[in-house]
Design an enzyme around this catalytic site. Structure first.
Site, mmCIF file in Angstrom:
data_model
loop_
_atom_site.group_PDB
_atom_site.id
_atom_site.type_symbol
_atom_site.label_atom_id
_atom_site.label_comp_id
_atom_site.label_asym_id
_atom_site.label_seq_id
_atom_site.Cartn_x
_atom_site.Cartn_y
_atom_site.Cartn_z
ATOM 1 N N GLY A 72 0.815 -1.193 0.000
ATOM 2 C CA GLY A 72 0.000 0.000 0.000
ATOM 3 C C GLY A 72 0.854 1.252 0.000
ATOM 4 O O GLY A 72 2.078 1.191 0.150
ATOM 5 N N PRO A 120 2.655 4.854 1.147
ATOM 6 C CA PRO A 120 3.322 5.196 2.417
ATOM 7 C C PRO A 120 2.343 5.801 3.416
ATOM 8 O O PRO A 120 1.389 6.492 3.049
ATOM 9 C CB PRO A 120 4.387 6.226 1.984
ATOM 10 N N GLY A 121 2.579 5.522 4.695
ATOM 11 C CA GLY A 121 1.789 6.129 5.748
ATOM 12 C C GLY A 121 0.459 5.489 6.024
ATOM 13 O O GLY A 121 -0.378 6.060 6.724
ATOM 14 N N GLY A 155 0.078 2.555 7.616
ATOM 15 C CA GLY A 155 0.103 1.752 8.835
ATOM 16 C C GLY A 155 0.595 0.335 8.666
ATOM 17 O O GLY A 155 0.265 -0.519 9.497
ATOM 18 N N LYS A 156 1.380 0.067 7.651
ATOM 19 C CA LYS A 156 1.828 -1.307 7.417
ATOM 20 C C LYS A 156 2.788 -1.773 8.517
ATOM 21 O O LYS A 156 2.622 -2.851 9.088
ATOM 22 C CB LYS A 156 2.511 -1.390 6.041
ATOM 23 N N THR A 157 3.794 -0.964 8.814
ATOM 24 C CA THR A 157 4.785 -1.365 9.826
ATOM 25 C C THR A 157 4.173 -1.385 11.218
ATOM 26 O O THR A 157 4.411 -2.320 12.002
ATOM 27 C CB THR A 157 5.989 -0.402 9.776
ATOM 28 N N SER A 189 -7.931 3.404 -18.522
ATOM 29 C CA SER A 189 -9.255 3.594 -17.928
ATOM 30 C C SER A 189 -9.913 4.914 -18.306
ATOM 31 O O SER A 189 -11.059 5.155 -17.927
ATOM 32 C CB SER A 189 -9.156 3.509 -16.399
ATOM 33 N N LYS A 211 -10.838 5.532 -6.916
ATOM 34 C CA LYS A 211 -11.523 6.393 -7.874
ATOM 35 C C LYS A 211 -12.890 6.838 -7.339
ATOM 36 O O LYS A 211 -13.296 8.001 -7.525
ATOM 37 C CB LYS A 211 -11.689 5.646 -9.201
#
Length: 802
Positions: free
Chosen positions: A377, A379-380, A382-384, A700, A743
């Site tokens: 996803g 940056p920022g 909340g993955k870590t 698209s 989108k």
């Protein structure tokens, strides 16, 4: 060479005047030829020869039977079994056979006496053995002071070489002293010294004795330099060995004395501690044998030896690693859910996957494999931090390795112990820090790995992240297998594009979509604002942020999918408050949208919104960006021209192809669309996408371009409240697209009322927040015939526009 020489057979050679060099130079003698491998026979020297080839045996037997001399000639190519005349040097030595010793295997040892140098003129026979005519070239010299000086110099150099080279016989120098002729002395020394074949042949082909001595002195001087250097190195090594042996004996004596006095040696004590640690650790048998073998080597090495430090460090790593120590997993699902919800807002898919894992581990703890997850996803998002929360929920130790910028494969697998300063790779180092064999191991920024001449770190991770292989992970430094199968690996990436298919196949991908405004508002109220107020020391001053202020920060001061910049802006405001409090000035307790300008300055971000009124040739599309999603207006204008299609706005190749497909569809359907009267060969069509500095690409926007184009050709405006996305085909079909959630959020933020979506994207509606589905009307379309009635304003309902 002179041509008036006469031929003499070897049988008449005894009638020649052998003391007259001039007489011999005018004579051709015919000899059998004996080719030699890697041997050069010199005049006056007795040389043992090993004869093994059949043709050479015939030569020896013929010469012995007729009591004829031979010519010993060296081959140019030693590997040739049957040399031809071209394979032999032109200068050899006349020899006589003194003795033949036949061996059981058919070979023979021959003792040959050299007589004189011989220059081969031509060959007279090749079968059954070689015969050639040759000229004897005996030494011709005058004894001068220069010759005597050269002889003394050669003798002096030769004496030093005999002293330094143990392979030379001790009586070689005595034999050289007895050589009273310069040519004889040169040949004697050359036959004794271990020169290579090329240098020996060069001396043999030097007919002038004085010149021969000069060349020999140069070779002896070079050989003497090498011998002196070897002797110096050998002496230095011997001194070190003697010193080490002396230290060893002294330490053994000291150890014996200490044992008698009841004292202990620190070195012995350290070795005992290492042995005890190895015995107490839970190493597998193969690792324990390796450790005990290295410990046995350490016991026989002097403490001051550098190798001893290397072995101690290696044993320290083996002892410190967790081989069997585990932490017990907490399988309380309610506990895990409470921790995940308390620390994170949203992230429904990731939370569900973790709870499912805990449920399966609770029911089948021994059978299930530990999953390898990949959080992908922007940056920022909340993955870590979610990884930390998962470790907390499971009760596991949390360790993290950042892989961004790692280029060396040894960073993963470690360096071999042959290198100075070698260490294990980051995997093993982190496992030691974890202290257990089943931690939650986070590999951060896995998509930032790079590769160069030092290897491909991503390929080294294939073994780490493969459940079929990582139970025997091989680190180059440890050189023993290490079990990583109980580790729960979680990797993070911003995009999957850089990852190799093999690496991606080993991971279960979980998408982290960007947060919508409502989610960011809740995250700011629950997590970001309380944390920043606490960190800036303003908790006791009643500071409060209104929802309007937070929404304005989100919309006008940040442009991101995550919340990292949102937290920075909140921290800026808190710093302003902290300064005022420190200066003793009053601080407003409520921060509202109208007061943000005083703290953060003018707005930094301008989000695109729906058009103010319906316009001809302007359609609203939606795109996925790094910060989530945004709308874009596609403008089309028609001009007189020659049938050209102009595309501007930094459009990528795929988007340009979509524009061409839209134009082809429009021309093919011109009659049904009501534009049959348009001559496309006399107009130019200009398609432009604003914000020309920003690159754009993707298929698209196909139906959006077609809608704007048809609007311009029909002179009918597009409904400003309608947004659309979808790929167009030449037949007018609308194909599905990706990133529907982002989108839809962009269309919702821009204030659009209707959103046209390909029918095949209906399945993705589960990811759209319910509030967005309530406020934004989704219309599913399969063909352009479904798009135009919704997108274009009816002819009798719109005011005239320009």
């Amino acid at each position: 060479m002179k041509t008036n020489k006469h031929r003499v057979s070897p049988s008449g050679a005894e009638d020649l005047d052998w003391d007259s060099a001039d007489a011999l130079q005018d004579v051709y003698l015919e000899y059998p030829i004996l080719p030699l491998r890697e041997v050069v026979v010199f005049p006056h020297m007795v040389s043992p020869l090993f004869i093994g080839r059949e043709r050479s045996m015939r030569t020896i037997e013929a010469a012995s039977a007729l009591d004829h001399p031979l010519i010993a000639v060296t081959q140019r190519d030693f590997d040739k079994e049957n040399p031809t005349p071209e394979d032999l040097y032109a200068v050899g030595t006349e020899i006589t056979i003194e003795r033949i010793l036949h061996l059981p295997d058919g070979t023979a040892n021959v003792l040959a006496q050299g007589h004189s140098r011989v220059r081969i003129v031509d060959f007279t026979q090749t079968h059954p053995y070689l015969m050639a005519r040759a000229t004897l070239t005996p030494d011709d010299f005058e004894e001068t002071l220069s010759t005597k000086a050269l002889m003394r110099a050669v003798l002096a150099l030769f004496e030093k070489c005999v002293e330094l080279n143990e392979d030379l016989p001790e009586d070689a120098y005595i034999a050289a002293l007895n050589a009273d002729e310069p040519g004889w002395l040169a040949d004697l020394v050359a036959s004794i010294m271990e020169f290579d074949v090329e240098k020996r042949q060069e001396l043999l082909e030097t007919f002038d004795p004085t010149e021969r001595l000069e060349r020999l002195s140069i070779l002896l001087a070079s050989e003497l330099d090498l011998l002196e250097l070897e002797n110096k190195i050998h002496s230095r090594v011997q001194e070190e060995v003697d010193k080490s042996q002396r230290e060893f004996f002294l330490r053994e004596q000291m150890r014996a004395i200490q044992n008698e006095l009841g004292e202990t040696d620190p070195t012995t004590s350290d070795l005992k501690d290492l042995r005890a640690q190895i015995a107490d650790s839970a190493m597998p048998d193969i690792v324990r044998k390796k450790a005990e073998k290295e410990l046995h080597r350490l016991e026989g090495i002097p403490p001051a030896s550098p190798e001893g430090g290397i072995i101690r460090t290696y044993l320290g790593w083996l002892v410190d690693l967790p081989w069997a120590k585990t932490t017990e997993d907490n399988t309380d699902i309610a506990h895990a859910i409470s921790i995940l919800h308390a620390n994170h807002f949203g992230l429904r898919k990731a939370k569900e996957r973790i709870v499912e894992h805990i449920a399966v581990r609770k029911l089948a703890p021994e059978k299930m494999r530990t999953p390898i997850l990949c959080f992908v996803g922007p940056p920022g998002t909340g993955k870590t931090s979610l990884g930390r929360s998962i470790a907390q929920a499971l009760g596991r130790n949390f360790v993290r390795v950042s892989l961004g910028g790692v280029r060396d494969e040894a960073e993963i697998r470690g360096h071999r112990r042959t290198y100075i300063g070698a260490l294990p790779g980051r995997i093993i180092q982190t496992m030691r820090d974890a202290g257990s064999i089943n931690p939650l191991f986070m590999l951060d920024e896995i998509d930032k790995l790079a590769y160069d001449f030092r290897g491909d770190p991503a390929s080294a991770l294939l073994e780490v992240l493969d459940p079929e292989q990582n139970n025997n992970f091989a680190d180059h430094y440890l050189d023993v297998p290490y079990d990583l199968s109980k580790v729960m690996f979680i990797t993070t990436a911003n995009t999957l594009y850089p990852l190799s298919p093999a690496l991606l196949d080993r991971m279960e991908v979980i998408d982290f979509p960007g947060y919508i405004e409502e989610e960011k508002l809740q995250i700011a109220k629950r997590f970001l604002i309380p944390r920043q107020i606490e960190e800036h020391g303003v908790r006791d001053h009643g500071i409060h942020f209104s929802d309007g202020a937070i929404n304005k920060i989100i919309r006008e001061y940040t442009l991101e999918a995550g919340v990292r910049n949102l937290e920075r802006e909140i921290a800026r405001i808190c710093r302003k408050f902290a300064r005022k409090i420190a200066e003793g000035k009053p601080v407003p307790h409520h921060t509202t949208a109208s007061s943000l300008g005083r703290y953060l300055g003018p707005s930094k971000v301008t989000h695109l919104v729906a058009e103010d009124h319906n316009e001809i040739g302007v359609a609203t599309g939606v795109a996925v960006t790094e910060s989530g999603g945004d709308i874009l207006s596609i403008e089309v204008t028609i001009m007189e021209g020659k049938g050209n299609l102009l595309l501007t706005g930094q459009l990528g190749e795929i988007m340009q192809e979509s524009a061409q497909a839209a134009l082809s569809y429009t021309r093919a359907r011109a009659e049904k669309l009501g534009i049959a009267n348009v001559d496309f060969d006399k107009i130019d069509i200009h398609i432009h996408v604003p914000e020309g500095a920003v690159p754009k690409d993707g298929p698209s926007a196909g139906i959006t371009i077609a809608t704007a184009l048809i609007s311009a050709l029909l002179d009918r405006p597009v409904n400003r409240e309608v947004g659309m996305t979808g790929e167009i085909t030449l037949r007018g079909r609308v194909l599905p697209i990706g990133g529907l959630r982002q989108k839809a959020m962009a269309a919702y933020r821009a204030g659009l009322k209707t959103f046209l979506v390909p029918t095949k994207n209906r399945k993705d509606m589960v990811d759209i927040p319910r509030k967005v589905q309530r406020d934004l009307k989704f219309v599913f379309v399969e063909r352009m015939d479904d798009v135009l009635p919704v997108a274009l304003v009816q002819a009798d309902n719109h005011p005239a526009t320009n």
